[in-house]
Design a protein around this motif. Structure first.
Motif, PDB file in Angstrom:
ATOM      1  N   ARG A   1       0.422   1.079   1.861  1.00  0.00           N
ATOM      2  CA  ARG A   1       1.161   0.309   3.005  1.00  0.00           C
ATOM      3  C   ARG A   1       2.297   1.216   3.272  1.00  0.00           C
ATOM      4  O   ARG A   1       2.930   1.757   2.718  1.00  0.00           O
ATOM      5  N   ASN A   2       2.619   1.333   4.677  1.00  0.00           N
ATOM      6  CA  ASN A   2       3.599   1.847   5.315  1.00  0.00           C
ATOM      7  C   ASN A   2       4.711   1.371   5.053  1.00  0.00           C
ATOM      8  O   ASN A   2       5.018   0.070   5.245  1.00  0.00           O
ATOM      9  N   GLY A   3       5.771   1.850   4.671  1.00  0.00           N
ATOM     10  CA  GLY A   3       7.174   1.420   4.351  1.00  0.00           C
ATOM     11  C   GLY A   3       7.496   0.447   3.214  1.00  0.00           C
ATOM     12  O   GLY A   3       8.240  -0.259   3.168  1.00  0.00           O
ATOM     13  N   GLU A   4       6.404   0.456   2.280  1.00  0.00           N
ATOM     14  CA  GLU A   4       6.436  -0.411   1.154  1.00  0.00           C
ATOM     15  C   GLU A   4       6.431   0.574  -0.163  1.00  0.00           C
ATOM     16  O   GLU A   4       5.446   1.378  -0.230  1.00  0.00           O
ATOM     17  N   LYS A   5       7.196   0.288  -1.063  1.00  0.00           N
ATOM     18  CA  LYS A   5       7.064   0.870  -2.344  1.00  0.00           C
ATOM     19  C   LYS A   5       6.124   0.587  -3.123  1.00  0.00           C
ATOM     20  O   LYS A   5       6.040  -0.739  -3.496  1.00  0.00           O
ATOM     21  N   LEU A   6       5.217   1.237  -3.824  1.00  0.00           N
ATOM     22  CA  LEU A   6       4.305   0.870  -4.625  1.00  0.00           C
ATOM     23  C   LEU A   6       4.875   0.350  -6.019  1.00  0.00           C
ATOM     24  O   LEU A   6       5.727   0.825  -6.529  1.00  0.00           O
ATOM     25  N   PRO A   7       3.931  -0.420  -6.676  1.00  0.00           N
ATOM     26  CA  PRO A   7       4.242  -0.646  -7.860  1.00  0.00           C
ATOM     27  C   PRO A   7       4.397   0.471  -9.019  1.00  0.00           C
ATOM     28  O   PRO A   7       3.567   1.176  -8.435  1.00  0.00           O
ATOM     29  N   PRO A   8       5.227   0.583 -10.062  1.00  0.00           N
ATOM     30  CA  PRO A   8       5.111   1.777 -10.666  1.00  0.00           C
ATOM     31  C   PRO A   8       4.093   2.454 -11.277  1.00  0.00           C
ATOM     32  O   PRO A   8       3.870   3.625 -11.106  1.00  0.00           O
ATOM     33  N   VAL A   9       3.194   1.467 -11.737  1.00  0.00           N
ATOM     34  CA  VAL A   9       1.715   2.156 -12.155  1.00  0.00           C
ATOM     35  C   VAL A   9       0.916   2.588 -11.200  1.00  0.00           C
ATOM     36  O   VAL A   9       0.130   3.747 -11.345  1.00  0.00           O
ATOM     37  N   ALA A  10       1.008   2.055  -9.967  1.00  0.00           N
ATOM     38  CA  ALA A  10       0.184   2.523  -8.794  1.00  0.00           C
ATOM     39  C   ALA A  10       0.829   3.763  -8.367  1.00  0.00           C
ATOM     40  O   ALA A  10      -0.073   4.681  -8.013  1.00  0.00           O
ATOM     41  N   GLU A  11       2.055   3.892  -8.315  1.00  0.00           N
ATOM     42  CA  GLU A  11       2.450   5.190  -8.108  1.00  0.00           C
ATOM     43  C   GLU A  11       2.387   6.271  -9.121  1.00  0.00           C
ATOM     44  O   GLU A  11       1.960   7.565  -8.657  1.00  0.00           O
TER      45      GLU A  11
ATOM     46  N   TYR B   1      -3.509   7.236 -19.862  1.00  0.00           N
ATOM     47  CA  TYR B   1      -3.126   5.930 -19.841  1.00  0.00           C
ATOM     48  C   TYR B   1      -4.022   4.791 -20.078  1.00  0.00           C
ATOM     49  O   TYR B   1      -4.732   3.968 -19.262  1.00  0.00           O
ATOM     50  N   PRO B   2      -4.344   4.596 -21.455  1.00  0.00           N
ATOM     51  CA  PRO B   2      -5.856   3.944 -21.850  1.00  0.00           C
ATOM     52  C   PRO B   2      -5.266   2.401 -21.911  1.00  0.00           C
ATOM     53  O   PRO B   2      -6.411   1.713 -21.647  1.00  0.00           O
ATOM     54  N   ASN B   3      -4.253   1.906 -21.563  1.00  0.00           N
ATOM     55  CA  ASN B   3      -3.986   0.722 -21.580  1.00  0.00           C
ATOM     56  C   ASN B   3      -3.770  -0.059 -20.077  1.00  0.00           C
ATOM     57  O   ASN B   3      -3.479  -1.081 -19.781  1.00  0.00           O
ATOM     58  N   VAL B   4      -3.743   0.973 -18.966  1.00  0.00           N
ATOM     59  CA  VAL B   4      -3.832   0.484 -17.810  1.00  0.00           C
ATOM     60  C   VAL B   4      -5.371  -0.038 -17.225  1.00  0.00           C
ATOM     61  O   VAL B   4      -6.166   0.493 -17.535  1.00  0.00           O
ATOM     62  N   LYS B   5      -5.101  -1.114 -16.510  1.00  0.00           N
ATOM     63  CA  LYS B   5      -6.129  -1.932 -16.026  1.00  0.00           C
ATOM     64  C   LYS B   5      -6.576  -1.467 -14.659  1.00  0.00           C
ATOM     65  O   LYS B   5      -5.638  -1.218 -13.893  1.00  0.00           O
ATOM     66  N   PHE B   6      -7.745  -1.618 -14.106  1.00  0.00           N
ATOM     67  CA  PHE B   6      -8.026  -1.336 -12.914  1.00  0.00           C
ATOM     68  C   PHE B   6      -8.946  -2.495 -12.136  1.00  0.00           C
ATOM     69  O   PHE B   6      -9.855  -3.073 -12.906  1.00  0.00           O
ATOM     70  N   ARG B   7      -8.390  -2.858 -10.925  1.00  0.00           N
ATOM     71  CA  ARG B   7      -9.110  -3.952 -10.274  1.00  0.00           C
ATOM     72  C   ARG B   7      -9.613  -3.025  -9.284  1.00  0.00           C
ATOM     73  O   ARG B   7      -9.050  -2.860  -8.230  1.00  0.00           O
TER      74      ARG B   7
ATOM     75  N   HIS C   1       5.526  -8.480 -15.632  1.00  0.00           N
ATOM     76  CA  HIS C   1       6.186  -7.396 -16.210  1.00  0.00           C
ATOM     77  C   HIS C   1       5.057  -6.284 -16.682  1.00  0.00           C
ATOM     78  O   HIS C   1       5.112  -4.935 -16.590  1.00  0.00           O
ATOM     79  N   GLU C   2       3.665  -6.626 -17.078  1.00  0.00           N
ATOM     80  CA  GLU C   2       2.811  -5.785 -17.416  1.00  0.00           C
ATOM     81  C   GLU C   2       2.210  -5.063 -16.396  1.00  0.00           C
ATOM     82  O   GLU C   2       2.107  -4.135 -16.269  1.00  0.00           O
ATOM     83  N   PHE C   3       2.326  -5.921 -15.174  1.00  0.00           N
ATOM     84  CA  PHE C   3       1.835  -5.241 -13.712  1.00  0.00           C
ATOM     85  C   PHE C   3       2.839  -4.112 -13.392  1.00  0.00           C
ATOM     86  O   PHE C   3       2.473  -3.025 -12.821  1.00  0.00           O
ATOM     87  N   LEU C   4       4.212  -4.221 -13.777  1.00  0.00           N
ATOM     88  CA  LEU C   4       5.203  -3.197 -13.355  1.00  0.00           C
ATOM     89  C   LEU C   4       5.448  -2.112 -14.448  1.00  0.00           C
ATOM     90  O   LEU C   4       5.980  -1.296 -14.076  1.00  0.00           O
ATOM     91  N   ASP C   5       4.715  -2.387 -15.598  1.00  0.00           N
ATOM     92  CA  ASP C   5       4.736  -1.409 -16.394  1.00  0.00           C
ATOM     93  C   ASP C   5       3.738  -0.182 -16.074  1.00  0.00           C
ATOM     94  O   ASP C   5       2.652  -0.440 -16.220  1.00  0.00           O
ATOM     95  N   PRO C   6       4.355   1.144 -15.928  1.00  0.00           N
ATOM     96  CA  PRO C   6       3.219   2.165 -15.673  1.00  0.00           C
ATOM     97  C   PRO C   6       2.523   2.575 -16.775  1.00  0.00           C
ATOM     98  O   PRO C   6       1.606   3.188 -16.686  1.00  0.00           O
ATOM     99  N   GLU C   7       2.941   2.059 -18.066  1.00  0.00           N
ATOM    100  CA  GLU C   7       1.835   2.220 -19.217  1.00  0.00           C
ATOM    101  C   GLU C   7       1.040   1.210 -19.407  1.00  0.00           C
ATOM    102  O   GLU C   7      -0.208   1.477 -20.082  1.00  0.00           O
TER     103      GLU C   7
END
Length: 300
Positions: free
Chosen positions: A273-283, A117-123, A83-89
């Motif tokens: 990736r071609n043809g694949e929707k990004l997770p909301p936060v990545a978009e 977006y201070p709560n977004v993490k980066f890997r 859920h956190e991964f999909l949360d754009p915030e």
């Protein structure tokens, strides 16, 4: 064995009473009893013993409870992470980059993005041209900065963010060090300090030299811009490097000279990736980058 059985088992173990457990879970008492019985049959052990009106765990039941509680805790944590991964915030962005963009560009855009977006993490994952494309294709990262931008690729798509100029670098005291600009052919016969074969900047330099009518003599090879820059500054040869790789100032610093013929540039792009929707936060981050570099280009 079903997840529901494990959840019922833990609840009964904590309440020590089937009726109270059933009421708290808003299910029929008979359903809870049936699931516990099926679980015991599947395991081939007795998990509870009756003691008065209550149920008590057997020795093996206590052992099983310890393991099951750990499993359910990990499962809850995994669901929260999804859920956190999909949360754009609050999600996580998995992004790859080549070393030459990790010196200045990546820290700049990440710091700018995190202001909103201070709560977004980066890997982050550093890689070469081919390894970054491979990691995007395999789904190990969502996005990757890449140079040069792959105009035609079956498995990745993206956008060009900017064009960056490459400069000649020479040691202090070199005959061309005092020039404002040079033609690339003036480096004919010089010993070049080049990137290793797996790095895309090598191909860009080789192509530019070919346009200038010569094949460079390669004296040294390296894998990082710091190494290339340091070897040139130490008098080991000459090279071409992107402008942003020359912004960091060291004690050992080569001289930067603009190349006018041919002008040498590299495209820097962002792939997914071609043809694949990004997770909301990545978009959200992708759209931020497009806007960031559009404004940067307009100011230039």
């Amino acid at each position: 064995m079903e997840l529901r059985q494990l959840q019922y088992f833990v609840k009964v173990a904590r309440k020590q009473h089937v009726t109270q457990a059933a009421e708290e879970m808003h299910v029929a008492q008979s359903a809870v009893s049936r699931q516990i019985h099926q679980l015991e049959e599947e395991l081939g052990v007795q998990l509870f013993v009756q003691k008065g009106r209550n149920l008590q765990l057997t020795s093996v039941g206590k052992l099983f409870l310890c393991r099951v509680e750990g499993i359910l805790t990990d499962l809850d944590r995994a669901v929260d992470e999804v859920h956190e991964f999909l949360d754009p915030e609050r999600g996580e962005i998995r992004i790859g980059f080549p070393h030459s963009l990790g010196i200045n560009l990546l820290p700049t855009v990440v710091a700018s993005f995190r202001k909103n977006y201070p709560n977004v993490k980066f890997r982050l994952r550093q890689g070469t041209y081919n390894s970054l494309i491979r990691d995007v294709m395999k789904g190990e990262i969502d996005l990757a900065f890449i140079s040069p931008f792959p105009e035609k690729h079956n498995h990745v798509v993206g956008e060009v963010l900017l064009q960056e100029e490459l400069f000649a670098i020479v040691p202090e005291g070199h005959a061309l060090a005092g020039n404002d600009s040079i033609k690339l052919e003036q480096l004919r016969g010089e010993s070049f300090v080049m990137f290793s074969e797996e790095y895309s900047l090598r191909a860009i330099v080789l192509e530019a030299c070919a346009k200038a009518g010569f094949t460079p003599q390669i004296g040294f090879e390296g894998e990082e811009t710091d190494t290339i820059r340091g070897l040139v500054a130490a008098g080991m040869g000459v090279s071409l490097l992107p402008e942003m790789a020359l912004k960091e100032i060291n004690e050992l610093q080569p001289v930067k000279v603009r190349v006018t013929e041919p002008v040498v540039t590299r495209s820097i792009g962002l792939i997914r990736r071609n043809g694949e929707k990004l997770p909301p936060v990545a978009e959200v981050f992708r759209k931020f980058l497009l806007d960031f570099f559009e404004k940067k280009t307009a100011r230039a």
